[in-house]
Design an enzyme around this catalytic site. Structure first.
Site, PDB file in Angstrom:
ATOM      1  CE1 TYR A   1       4.491  -4.145  15.672  1.00  0.00           C
ATOM      2  CE2 TYR A   1       3.390  -2.876  13.955  1.00  0.00           C
ATOM      3  CZ  TYR A   1       3.332  -3.651  15.115  1.00  0.00           C
ATOM      4  OH  TYR A   1       2.135  -3.920  15.700  1.00  0.00           O
TER       5      TYR A   1
ATOM      6  CE  LYS B   1     -14.766  -0.395 -13.574  1.00  0.00           C
ATOM      7  NZ  LYS B   1     -13.807  -1.344 -14.047  1.00  0.00           N
TER       8      LYS B   1
ATOM      9  NE  ARG C   1     -17.355   0.971 -21.255  1.00  0.00           N
ATOM     10  CZ  ARG C   1     -16.826   0.598 -22.422  1.00  0.00           C
ATOM     11  NH1 ARG C   1     -17.580   0.535 -23.508  1.00  0.00           N
ATOM     12  NH2 ARG C   1     -15.559   0.266 -22.499  1.00  0.00           N
TER      13      ARG C   1
ATOM     14  CB  CYS D   1       1.287   0.192  12.603  1.00  0.00           C
ATOM     15  SG  CYS D   1       2.825   0.803  13.316  1.00  0.00           S
ATOM     16  CG  MET D   2      -3.857  -3.511  10.614  1.00  0.00           C
ATOM     17  SD  MET D   2      -4.572  -4.936  11.435  1.00  0.00           S
ATOM     18  CE  MET D   2      -3.376  -6.198  11.107  1.00  0.00           C
ATOM     19  CG  ASP D   3      -5.134  -0.713  13.459  1.00  0.00           C
ATOM     20  OD1 ASP D   3      -5.898  -1.121  12.576  1.00  0.00           O
ATOM     21  OD2 ASP D   3      -4.596  -1.457  14.299  1.00  0.00           O
TER      22      ASP D   3
ATOM     23  CG  HIS E   1     -12.206  -1.436 -21.665  1.00  0.00           C
ATOM     24  ND1 HIS E   1     -12.689  -0.188 -21.352  1.00  0.00           N
ATOM     25  CD2 HIS E   1     -11.246  -1.699 -20.737  1.00  0.00           C
ATOM     26  CE1 HIS E   1     -12.050   0.277 -20.276  1.00  0.00           C
ATOM     27  NE2 HIS E   1     -11.162  -0.619 -19.895  1.00  0.00           N
TER      28      HIS E   1
ATOM     29  NE  ARG F   1     -11.004  -6.041 -18.740  1.00  0.00           N
ATOM     30  CZ  ARG F   1     -11.213  -4.861 -18.173  1.00  0.00           C
ATOM     31  NH1 ARG F   1     -10.499  -4.491 -17.113  1.00  0.00           N
ATOM     32  NH2 ARG F   1     -12.103  -4.025 -18.657  1.00  0.00           N
TER      33      ARG F   1
HETATM   34  C1  LIG Z   1     -15.334  -1.819 -19.303  1.00  0.00           C
HETATM   35  C2  LIG Z   1     -14.953  -0.507 -18.679  1.00  0.00           C
HETATM   36  N1  LIG Z   1     -15.449   0.621 -19.189  1.00  0.00           N
HETATM   37  C3  LIG Z   1     -15.142   1.831 -18.671  1.00  0.00           C
HETATM   38  C4  LIG Z   1     -14.287   1.942 -17.593  1.00  0.00           C
HETATM   39  C5  LIG Z   1     -13.949   3.316 -17.059  1.00  0.00           C
HETATM   40  O1  LIG Z   1     -12.581   3.586 -17.280  1.00  0.00           O
HETATM   41  P1  LIG Z   1     -11.951   4.973 -16.807  1.00  0.00           P
HETATM   42  O2  LIG Z   1     -11.977   4.953 -15.322  1.00  0.00           O
HETATM   43  O3  LIG Z   1     -10.550   4.919 -17.346  1.00  0.00           O
HETATM   44  O4  LIG Z   1     -12.780   6.050 -17.403  1.00  0.00           O
HETATM   45  C6  LIG Z   1     -13.730   0.800 -17.037  1.00  0.00           C
HETATM   46  C7  LIG Z   1     -12.807   0.905 -15.906  1.00  0.00           C
HETATM   47  O5  LIG Z   1     -11.993   0.112 -15.584  1.00  0.00           O
HETATM   48  C8  LIG Z   1     -14.061  -0.471 -17.601  1.00  0.00           C
HETATM   49  O6  LIG Z   1     -13.565  -1.613 -17.113  1.00  0.00           O
END
Ligand SMILES: Cc1ncc(COP(=O)(O)O)c(C=O)c1O
Length: 400
Positions: A289, A62, A245, A334-336, A189, A160
């Site tokens: 700045y 993600k 995960r 700065c920004m850039d 989680h 959450r």
């Molecule tokens: C639901 C869920 N599973 C797994 C992960 C992976 O976590 P990590 O990057 O600590 O391995 C995340 C990351 O935020 C998550 O939100």
């Protein structure tokens, strides 16, 4: 000839422009700032993770693969043995499918109603947390005359997302009663997996185990039970279940401040730029700045093309590497653009490589060191590198 050649990458893709990128091209001829992503490191990290568990590996890609680029990262993780992909948003899942990735994908976060049909149509698994989610997934599947694959999320202590563990069996039964949905997984989680001593980890696991026992007793246990993120892979072996995960460790970044990844894990990302101006400024000259920094003597000051618009924080105390040495960033970012004090590098001139994260000669700056300076975590540092910074993604020459 540009001095201080940057590392060579072959088979690399410039994600922003899709232009071919070969070792013959120095990124400084093309980019003011760029990120280099070493796919050999990601592949190797995935392989090391697979060796640590009997469970399947879900590569969490993600947020643009934690800033590394989602698609190429996913492909490298698959070559290392990842069997599933995890994303947060429907668009992220569709991006993986559009790029030809056919492996199972789970959208870990909530999927708004209108996004469900495209997900079901592309065989992307959906997270459900309550009976409304289940009804919406069923409707989307019915309108396609198809079946929605869902994973039931349980909130065991993160507060959450997810259903109460006590609701697991009734929600699983509701899913079982529908011909349009199939319960593929159940998951939770951890809130504090990075703190191995935190008693809440065991408490969360106990609540999850209790819910699973109920599902087993009612013959409702789905094939994919999962709970462990990166830290839990190392510290909570009882939480591996059918799948782990993993995000941060896949990228070779440290999952915890309390212990370090084994030596075979390698960070995959480097963030670089180049000097675009170098000047000797007389004593008493204000820089940036607010003329916040004032030279005490005649000083050698460089400018490089990275700013807060690229995700480089406007905090005091930033450092970068030039010619293999750490040098201080001076005046507000700065920004850039940002300025750097180069008195310790009299030879530095326009075109010299600047490393914000990564290695140069014997010196290195890690994402963890940057996070420490910014008062945050390594996750936020790499996720925060702006999308306008091109990702040069590939296998270094040396790895082939
Ligand atoms: C639901 C869920 N599973 C797994 C992960 C992976 O976590 P990590 O990057 O600590 O391995 C995340 C990351 O935020 C998550 O939100």
């Amino acid at each position: 000839m540009l001095p201080q050649r940057t590392s060579d990458y072959t088979h690399a893709i410039d994600i922003q422009t899709s232009a071919p990128y070969t070792s013959a091209v120095d990124p400084r001829s093309k980019h003011a700032t760029w990120v280099e992503v070493d796919l050999a490191a990601i592949e190797g990290n995935a392989r090391a993770l697979v060796a640590l568990t009997n469970a399947r590996l879900m590569a969490v890609v993600k947020a643009n693969g934690y800033g590394h680029g989602a698609v190429e990262t996913a492909r490298a993780a698959a070559r290392g043995g990842a069997a599933w992909f995890g994303v947060a948003r429907p668009e992220e899942a569709l991006e993986l499918r559009d790029s030809g990735i056919e492996d199972p994908i789970l959208v870990l976060g909530p999927a708004p109603g209108d996004s469900l049909e495209p997900l079901v149509a592309r065989e992307i698994s959906i997270t459900v947390c309550n009976s409304d989610h289940i009804a919406s997934a069923a409707r989307a599947a019915q309108s396609l005359d198809s079946t929605a694959k869902v994973h039931l999320k349980l909130d065991t202590g993160m507060s959450r997302l997810g259903a109460a563990p006590s609701e697991a069996a009734s929600l699983a039964r509701r899913i079982g009663d529908s011909d349009s949905i199939s319960l593929e997984g159940v998951f939770t989680h951890f809130a504090r997996a990075d703190e191995p001593e935190a008693p809440t980890n065991r408490e969360q696991l106990r609540r999850f185990d209790d819910a699973l026992s109920q599902l087993v007793a009612d013959s409702l246990r789905p094939p994919m039970v999962h709970a462990a993120n990166s830290a839990a892979v190392f510290t909570l072996k009882d939480a591996h279940f059918d799948m782990v995960r993993v995000g941060i460790a896949l990228y070779g970044l440290q999952p915890s401040k309390e212990w370090s990844l084994p030596g075979e894990f390698q960070p995959a990302l480097q963030w670089k730029s180049q000097l675009t101006r170098v000047r000797e400024l007389p004593a008493g000259t204000g820089v940036s700045y607010g003329q916040d920094y004032v030279t005490e003597n005649e000083e050698r000051i460089g400018t490089f093309s990275v700013g807060y618009g690229d995700g480089f924080r406007r905090t005091k105390g930033n450092q970068v590497l030039v010619a293999g040495k750490p040098v201080p960033v001076i005046g507000p970012v700065c920004m850039d653009l940002s300025m750097v004090q180069l008195d310790s590098i009299p030879e530095a001139e326009v075109g010299y490589e600047v490393v914000l994260i990564g290695n140069q000669g014997k010196a290195a700056i890690s994402a963890e060191q940057v996070a420490e300076r910014w008062g945050t975590i390594n996750y936020e540092v790499t996720c925060g590198i702006g999308l306008r910074v091109p990702r040069l993604v590939g296998y270094p020459d040396s790895s082939r």
